[in-house]
Design a protein around this motif. Sequence first.
Motif, PDB file in Angstrom:
ATOM      1  N   LEU A   1       0.826  -1.189   0.000  1.00 22.22           N
ATOM      2  CA  LEU A   1       0.000   0.000   0.000  1.00 22.22           C
ATOM      3  C   LEU A   1       0.867   1.247   0.000  1.00 22.22           C
ATOM      4  O   LEU A   1       1.830   1.360   0.751  1.00 22.22           O
ATOM      5  N   ASN A   2       0.509   2.186  -0.867  1.00 13.19           N
ATOM      6  CA  ASN A   2       1.178   3.489  -0.878  1.00 13.19           C
ATOM      7  C   ASN A   2       2.690   3.411  -1.068  1.00 13.19           C
ATOM      8  O   ASN A   2       3.431   4.239  -0.578  1.00 13.19           O
ATOM      9  N   THR A   3       3.128   2.389  -1.774  1.00 18.03           N
ATOM     10  CA  THR A   3       4.571   2.215  -1.973  1.00 18.03           C
ATOM     11  C   THR A   3       4.851   2.032  -3.446  1.00 18.03           C
ATOM     12  O   THR A   3       4.072   1.417  -4.166  1.00 18.03           O
TER      13      THR A   3
ATOM     14  N   ASP B   1       5.121  12.177  -0.038  1.00 15.32           N
ATOM     15  CA  ASP B   1       3.756  11.710   0.227  1.00 15.32           C
ATOM     16  C   ASP B   1       3.667  10.209   0.365  1.00 15.32           C
ATOM     17  O   ASP B   1       2.928   9.676   1.163  1.00 15.32           O
ATOM     18  N   SER B   2       4.420   9.508  -0.459  1.00 15.39           N
ATOM     19  CA  SER B   2       4.341   8.056  -0.366  1.00 15.39           C
ATOM     20  C   SER B   2       5.749   7.505  -0.233  1.00 15.39           C
ATOM     21  O   SER B   2       6.725   8.229  -0.332  1.00 15.39           O
ATOM     22  N   THR B   3       5.843   6.219  -0.005  1.00 15.91           N
ATOM     23  CA  THR B   3       7.180   5.620   0.166  1.00 15.91           C
ATOM     24  C   THR B   3       7.706   5.181  -1.183  1.00 15.91           C
ATOM     25  O   THR B   3       7.005   4.509  -1.940  1.00 15.91           O
TER      26      THR B   3
ATOM     27  N   LYS C   1       5.076   7.197 -10.408  1.00 19.15           N
ATOM     28  CA  LYS C   1       3.824   7.277  -9.650  1.00 19.15           C
ATOM     29  C   LYS C   1       2.647   6.812 -10.491  1.00 19.15           C
ATOM     30  O   LYS C   1       1.701   6.208  -9.975  1.00 19.15           O
TER      31      LYS C   1
ATOM     32  N   LEU D   1      -0.141   5.543  -7.972  1.00 24.21           N
ATOM     33  CA  LEU D   1      -0.206   6.504  -6.871  1.00 24.21           C
ATOM     34  C   LEU D   1      -0.488   7.913  -7.354  1.00 24.21           C
ATOM     35  O   LEU D   1      -0.563   8.828  -6.580  1.00 24.21           O
TER      36      LEU D   1
ATOM     37  N   SER E   1      -2.149  11.317  -8.885  1.00 22.81           N
ATOM     38  CA  SER E   1      -3.465  11.945  -8.781  1.00 22.81           C
ATOM     39  C   SER E   1      -4.144  12.033 -10.144  1.00 22.81           C
ATOM     40  O   SER E   1      -5.350  12.161 -10.226  1.00 22.81           O
TER      41      SER E   1
END
Lengths: 343, 183
Positions: free
Chosen positions: B13-15, B41-43, B153, B158, B160
């Motif tokens: 998650l979020n990586t 913001d993320s890893t 991203k 991830l 936007s």
Amino acid sequence: MDEQARTILQRIIRKIPNKKLETTLRAWDHLSSEQLQSLDYAQPKWLFLENLISRCEENRLSLKDVTKLEMVFHIDNPNQGKWHACQLFQAEDDALSVNFIQFREQFIAHLEEVIRHVSVRTKKLEDGAVWIRIAWGDNFSKPNHLKPTYVVHYLQTPYVFILNLMPKHKSYLYQALVLSTKHVSIKEAHLSSKSLSAIRDILMRQYQQVFPTNQERTLKERNASNPKIEKEHADCAERRHQMACEAFGDGVLPKLETAVYRLETRYRGNSNNTLNDKDELFRGVVKFSSSNLLESFRHCVSAGMAEGPVTPLLSSITQKGRNYFVINDKVTGAASQTPAHKT
Amino acid sequence: MALLTPYRKVPELNTATLLLVENEEQFQSRLADAIVQREKDSTVHVRLARKLPLPVENRETRPHIDLVVFIVNLLSERSLQAMENSLNHLGSDYFLGKLCFVVTDARRGAVTQERLLSVRRLAASHRCPVICAEHQTEDGVTMAAMRLLTILKVSAGLSSMSTTALYLSTLTRCTVPSDFDED
């Protein structure tokens, strides 16, 4: 002060940077403090030299005192030419008990036996090094102080380092060294460099050596880098680095400039038939040069540019302490090829 | 099993994980530092490799890789050859938007121009983007890091922007003018 003294003084003053002039003259200890203070160290060198010569003449300094200054300068800045290393062999039983005074007396006595006009000055430093400055003359003429030979010997070790020795004086110097240190023979060590400390460190093993170990330190422990960045080939890289350090040492390495391999082998290629059939030797010279040769070799191996295990031709630079090799055909086929360098 | 494929492991998650492959191993560490420092913001994890196939020992610990980047130094022929060899060990799923090429020293003489052309032809045939990076200044490294982060991203999902890696790659893919184009 005669002409020779002036020339030597001029040469030394030219070589010393302005900032070090005062400390060097102070270490010389032949001018009083008032005289030293009266000199202007920011002048152009030729003007400074005139003033210095007039101070020296006030004190009636002679050639001998100027040679002392030259020696002080060389001890502080030893890298003024190419140093060659020699090794003494077959120490007699009382060789270890030779102290500085004994050595100096014997050395000067033996030299003066063979050459009537020779001028020798010695100095012992705190780290055990004995510096000798020799100005050679011959049986008819006075010593020439413009081309002195410098010799550095560490008592109780078999190593001697020589700068500026002419071939015609070699046998005299070798004989005097052998007799005064109570050994039987002396041979050239085939190691030469501009930096005295480099060849001393290599021969006396004073660099940081790495020995083969079964424990593997992982790269992650050694480099505290970002935990989010990981290397895929970390094991491989670590193994290569270990191999490189075992062959050449870790940390700061002694600064060698060249390594020369003289080949006296037969041609062993597979394409050129005309060269292959010859019975005579294919003579060639392979020369590696760099501003810091050992550092470049170590980097080549640890970056994977040179294949491991490190060929004994390269690792014997540090293991045997030489940088001039002659490769003959008598050894096995692997050693008679040039070092593998794959890009 | 030699091919690297993207769908062997479940992503976290979020990586996002990036793989930088460079034969010289010089630019990749600076680029990795710049990338990891920029992303707040993320890893973002970065893995550095010299070539493919990757060592088998790391297979279990290796996470899901979202983007594979090949760094080519145009001054060295060996760099280009190593990249072409490594390309053979990449699974075909990576060619759908999860692959990117970064070249350095693109403006240094005629030989680099030829190599740049061959890299661009290769990238065009695989529908992948080519980024020209300037590796000698801080700004150049940062710029390359930012561009890679944007593509990463999207590949990791991830971003936007509501887009997929494949769609982005059709916009960013390299195109090479045809050889018959004289003008």
